[in-house]
Design an enzyme around this catalytic site. Structure first.
Site, PDB file in Angstrom:
ATOM      1  N   ILE A  54      17.593  -8.874  24.029  1.00 52.37           N
ATOM      2  CA  ILE A  54      16.267  -9.209  23.527  1.00 52.37           C
ATOM      3  C   ILE A  54      15.498  -9.858  24.686  1.00 52.37           C
ATOM      4  O   ILE A  54      16.096 -10.376  25.630  1.00 52.37           O
ATOM      5  CB  ILE A  54      16.302 -10.132  22.290  1.00 52.37           C
ATOM      6  CG1 ILE A  54      17.104 -11.413  22.560  1.00 52.37           C
ATOM      7  CG2 ILE A  54      16.885  -9.404  21.096  1.00 52.37           C
ATOM      8  CD1 ILE A  54      17.151 -12.360  21.366  1.00 52.37           C
ATOM      9  N   ASP A  55      14.181  -9.815  24.620  1.00 50.40           N
ATOM     10  CA  ASP A  55      13.352 -10.286  25.728  1.00 50.40           C
ATOM     11  C   ASP A  55      13.511 -11.787  25.954  1.00 50.40           C
ATOM     12  O   ASP A  55      13.920 -12.530  25.059  1.00 50.40           O
ATOM     13  CB  ASP A  55      11.886  -9.962  25.450  1.00 50.40           C
ATOM     14  CG  ASP A  55      11.634  -8.473  25.307  1.00 50.40           C
ATOM     15  OD1 ASP A  55      12.390  -7.704  25.931  1.00 50.40           O
ATOM     16  OD2 ASP A  55      10.715  -8.094  24.568  1.00 50.40           O
ATOM     17  N   MET A  56      13.111 -12.220  27.144  1.00 50.16           N
ATOM     18  CA  MET A  56      13.257 -13.624  27.523  1.00 50.16           C
ATOM     19  C   MET A  56      12.570 -14.559  26.536  1.00 50.16           C
ATOM     20  O   MET A  56      13.127 -15.593  26.155  1.00 50.16           O
ATOM     21  CB  MET A  56      12.677 -13.840  28.929  1.00 50.16           C
ATOM     22  CG  MET A  56      12.766 -15.276  29.420  1.00 50.16           C
ATOM     23  SD  MET A  56      12.162 -15.500  31.109  1.00 50.16           S
ATOM     24  CE  MET A  56      10.384 -15.328  30.835  1.00 50.16           C
TER      25      MET A  56
END
Length: 358
Positions: free
Chosen positions: A110-112
């Site tokens: 998942i994105d930062m």
């Protein structure tokens, strides 16, 4: 794992009839295949003693609640303080090696600036089984998000291929040539003013899928600096997107396992100001109930909010978005918003100029 096989093909570790081939080569009867699997490289990523918010753990898998701002695995500019560094410290050598030395145990990402449930595999067998479930789209992945605008329909589906943006290589797009099949289902949980609180369920798992799909229909995520202006009246950091629920068929027991990550503070705060979670229904965990009266005073609401919801929040709304396994206790009297924080849904008392709770 198909990605690993493609990697071997690119490295010319897979030969057909003594010759390297491309990934789209079609085998025919009589072809001789030579597969060269390299020895595992020793890990050169350093373990770091970073606290993990563990939602579930056994001998095969680990599910953690990833905080905002943490990168999942080392990459240019982020070679330390990643989730992988933390997981290496916690699990030691008990991690799958299918995705190489940079991403040990990592099945999906998942994105930062996206928070929530993330699955880690402790052995190759579990990794292979769960990677196959991902490929078959049989894993349940539900996200909660706040988007700009008021969605016309209560439920909907975005079915649009996603690929690398033709001019901006850091972005993904539904207009990209050779985009890959991508489907996102959404439903409205609450509407407030110029924003909508939604749940998204992934049918596929493309890079930035929810962010790209919602932006493509004119409802980008609140706080998204890549697919929107990033402007937010709630001073959020990055997109308001939380991986809420993760459901899998357990690789050893064969039984369905579902894990949920509590809503984070950055999502709760806009809902709190908008009265999506009305003040008269505020609840807090029983363990936090014995707070001094002054913590409920209007002047120190932000400190009260942080002390009751350290890193995760527990609220109950009219739609009952709460965790039934947590014991709740009503706060009495309910907290009052500071006068300098105004919501469009907070009327003023006549002549006083102060905000009041309806």
């Amino acid at each position: 794992d198909s990605s690993y096989i493609q990697k071997l093909i690119k490295e010319k570790k897979i030969l057909v009839n003594q010759l390297p081939v491309k990934a789209n080569y079609k085998l025919t009867t009589g072809d001789t295949i030579i597969l060269q699997i390299p020895d595992p490289e020793p890990l050169d990523i350093q373990p770091e003693n970073i606290p993990l918010d563990i939602l579930y753990e056994d001998d095969d898998i680990l599910v953690v609640n990833k905080p905002k701002g943490m990168v999942v695995h080392p990459a240019p500019g982020h070679y330390s303080h990643t989730l992988v560094n933390a997981v290496l410290y916690h699990c030691g050598e008990n991690l799958s090696g299918i995705n190489g030395v940079i991403r040990p145990g990592i099945v999906h990402r998942i994105d930062m600036n996206t928070t929530g449930s993330l699955l880690i595999c402790k052995n190759d067998k579990a990794h292979q089984i769960l990677a196959e479930q991902l490929k078959e789209h049989s894993i349940t992945r539900k996200y909660h998000a706040i988007v700009h605008g008021n969605l016309k329909e209560d439920t909907g589906t975005v079915n649009a291929p996603i690929g690398r943006h033709p001019t901006d290589r850091k972005k993904m797009s539904t207009k990209a040539p050779n985009g890959r099949h991508a489907v996102t289902h959404y439903r409205v949980l609450e509407r407030f003013g110029n924003f909508t609180y939604i749940e998204c369920q992934l049918e596929t798992g493309r890079t930035h899928q929810i962010r790209v799909h919602m932006a493509s229909i004119g409802h980008p995520l609140l706080g998204d600096t890549v697919y929107s202006s990033g402007k937010s009246p709630f001073k959020t950091q990055g997109q308001t997107l939380h991986a809420m629920t993760l459901g899998i068929i357990h690789p050893s027991t064969g039984k369905y396992l579902e894990v949920s990550a509590p809503l984070p503070e950055y999502l709760l705060f806009p809902l709190h100001l908008s009265h999506t979670f009305p003040p008269d229904l505020y609840t807090i965990p029983a363990r936090s109930a014995a707070l001094p009266d002054e913590t409920r005073s209007p002047a120190v609401l932000p400190a009260w909010y942080g002390s009751v919801f350290p890193g995760r929040g527990y609220l109950r709304s009219r739609s009952a978005y709460f965790f039934p396994d947590v014991r709740y206790q009503k706060v009495s009297p309910p907290p009052v918003l500071p006068a300098h924080i105004r919501s469009p849904r907070l009327p003023k008392e006549s002549g006083s100029g102060k905000a009041r709770i309806p």
